[in-house]
Enzyme design. Structure first.
Site, PDB file in Angstrom:
ATOM      1  N   GLY A  73       0.682  -1.140  -0.073  1.00  0.00           N
ATOM      2  CA  GLY A  73       0.160   0.180   0.571  1.00  0.00           C
ATOM      3  C   GLY A  73       0.838   1.366   0.250  1.00  0.00           C
ATOM      4  O   GLY A  73       0.231   2.156   0.618  1.00  0.00           O
ATOM      5  N   ASN A 113       1.316   3.380  -2.295  1.00  0.00           N
ATOM      6  CA  ASN A 113       0.912   4.752  -3.287  1.00  0.00           C
ATOM      7  C   ASN A 113       0.626   5.799  -2.973  1.00  0.00           C
ATOM      8  O   ASN A 113       0.331   6.731  -3.767  1.00  0.00           O
ATOM      9  CB  ASN A 113       0.007   4.260  -4.701  1.00  0.00           C
ATOM     10  CG  ASN A 113      -1.575   3.503  -3.835  1.00  0.00           C
ATOM     11  OD1 ASN A 113      -1.069   2.967  -2.148  1.00  0.00           O
ATOM     12  ND2 ASN A 113      -2.176   3.894  -4.465  1.00  0.00           N
ATOM     13  N   ILE A 152       0.726   6.527   4.810  1.00  0.00           N
ATOM     14  CA  ILE A 152       1.535   6.516   5.494  1.00  0.00           C
ATOM     15  C   ILE A 152       2.572   4.715   5.220  1.00  0.00           C
ATOM     16  O   ILE A 152       3.074   5.534   5.004  1.00  0.00           O
ATOM     17  CB  ILE A 152       0.966   5.033   6.919  1.00  0.00           C
ATOM     18  CG1 ILE A 152       0.201   6.145   7.662  1.00  0.00           C
ATOM     19  CG2 ILE A 152       1.615   4.177   7.380  1.00  0.00           C
ATOM     20  CD1 ILE A 152       0.959   7.503   8.406  1.00  0.00           C
ATOM     21  N   TYR A 204     -14.073  -3.928  10.664  1.00  0.00           N
ATOM     22  CA  TYR A 204     -12.474  -2.959  10.204  1.00  0.00           C
ATOM     23  C   TYR A 204     -12.315  -3.409  12.188  1.00  0.00           C
ATOM     24  O   TYR A 204     -10.490  -3.685  11.956  1.00  0.00           O
ATOM     25  CB  TYR A 204     -12.688  -1.621  10.886  1.00  0.00           C
ATOM     26  CG  TYR A 204     -11.968  -0.947  10.519  1.00  0.00           C
ATOM     27  CD1 TYR A 204     -10.893  -0.947   9.844  1.00  0.00           C
ATOM     28  CD2 TYR A 204     -11.428   0.304  12.112  1.00  0.00           C
ATOM     29  CE1 TYR A 204      -9.536  -0.166   9.897  1.00  0.00           C
ATOM     30  CE2 TYR A 204     -10.409   0.759  11.952  1.00  0.00           C
ATOM     31  CZ  TYR A 204      -9.337   0.755  11.091  1.00  0.00           C
ATOM     32  OH  TYR A 204      -7.974   1.139  10.489  1.00  0.00           O
ATOM     33  N   SER A 254      -4.352  -0.467  14.346  1.00  0.00           N
ATOM     34  CA  SER A 254      -5.333   0.569  15.086  1.00  0.00           C
ATOM     35  C   SER A 254      -5.466   0.434  15.963  1.00  0.00           C
ATOM     36  O   SER A 254      -5.952  -0.436  17.263  1.00  0.00           O
ATOM     37  CB  SER A 254      -6.620   0.781  14.723  1.00  0.00           C
ATOM     38  OG  SER A 254      -6.851   1.233  14.697  1.00  0.00           O
TER      39      SER A 254
END
Length: 308
Positions: free
Chosen positions: A21, A23, A26, A164, A138
């Site tokens: 991830g 691109n 973070i 989530y 998270s």
């Protein structure tokens, strides 16, 4: 409390880092900082066009490779293509509270991408990893509950925030169990985790999803209190390069761990449940068809990792 900044990242010349991830958000900030310190940095991204655009903003040896964590065939292809040793793997990519969706393999989108995709990727790459695996979780994990009988929300009405939270709790249970296995194997590789606090990244795109006034209020408060990518990435970098014990969890030191300098932080009681971590690991192996590699030759000091 630490005062860790990007200036304290050691020289990374001769080392390879993979960031999923990378691109945006973070992931992009982590890749940029590590590439600037000399690491050969692999941007593992689903969209090659966006990945190349991100790489163009970085200085150093940056490589863009396609990886779709929502498709286990893509995960396997990525791992098979990446044959060189890897010093640090940063499992950063994720989705947050989207509408109900399914991965190519039929997993609920958040558990599929945030946990199962990274679970498979890590184990496929593990024989080539030499130093550290960092998984981004998270603070939302604290409300998470792992339903081993319905991990993919097939039997329950889908609820985006609980789904989530379950995926982020899974990230910490995965980290704990991976580090236990590495330690038991005598491997030099450490598994750590981090969370960015409230960071203004693309993950916030779905925060206003749904009709609930409480959801909309939560989205507004989160966006207004969020810190930048450059600040939010510091716990991830700290977990990746600082001299911290395996199993460590890094996050911001400020109020409610929302922002501030990175430090080691606590986690929920459920995230410390070793029995649950082992059961989730076994279920993840069954669902992905990927098991922890067995190779006792890799236990020598300085060699790649393996799992017993």
């Amino acid at each position: 409390m630490t005062t860790f900044t990007t200036a304290q990242i050691p020289a990374m010349t001769g080392r390879t880092v993979v960031v999923t991830g990378a691109n945006s958000g973070i992931g992009r900030a982590a890749a940029r900082a590590l590439a600037a310190r000399g690491a050969r940095t692999v941007l593992a991204v689903r969209d090659l066009t966006r990945g190349r655009a991100a790489a163009a903003t970085m200085v150093g040896d940056v490589v863009v490779r396609r990886l779709d964590l929502a498709d286990l065939a893509s995960v396997r292809a990525f791992a098979a293509d990446l044959t060189d040793p890897i010093d640090v793997l940063i499992n950063n990519a994720g989705v947050m509270v989207p509408p109900l969706g399914r991965t190519t393999d039929g997993f609920e989108l958040q558990i599929g991408i945030n946990h199962l995709g990274h679970f498979a990727l890590t184990n496929l790459l593990l024989p080539r990893i030499r130093e550290r695996v960092v998984t981004v979780s998270s603070n939302g994990h604290r409300t998470g509950r792992i339903d081993l009988d319905d991990l993919n929300w097939d039997r329950r009405p889908y609820r985006a925030f609980p789904a989530y939270a379950q995926s982020k709790l899974a990230n910490l249970l995965f980290t704990a169990e991976l580090d236990r296995r590495l330690t038991e194997a005598g491997s030099p590789v450490r598994a750590t985790a981090a969370h960015p606090g409230m960071a203004a990244t693309n993950l916030l795109a779905h925060l206003d999803h749904g009709r609930s006034p409480l959801q909309r209020l939560r989205a507004t408060v989160t966006e207004r209190l969020s810190q930048s990518d450059e600040d939010g990435v510091l716990p991830t970098l700290y977990a990746a390069v600082a001299d911290v014990p395996g199993g460590s969890y890094a996050g911001p030191a400020g109020l409610l761990q929302g922002r501030g300098a990175p430090t080691l932080v606590g986690r929920s009681r459920t995230a410390r449940d070793s029995t649950l971590a082992r059961r989730l690991w076994a279920l993840s192996e069954d669902l992905t068809g990927v098991t922890c590699p067995l190779d006792t030759a890799h236990t020598r000091p300085g060699g790649p990792a393996y799992c017993p």
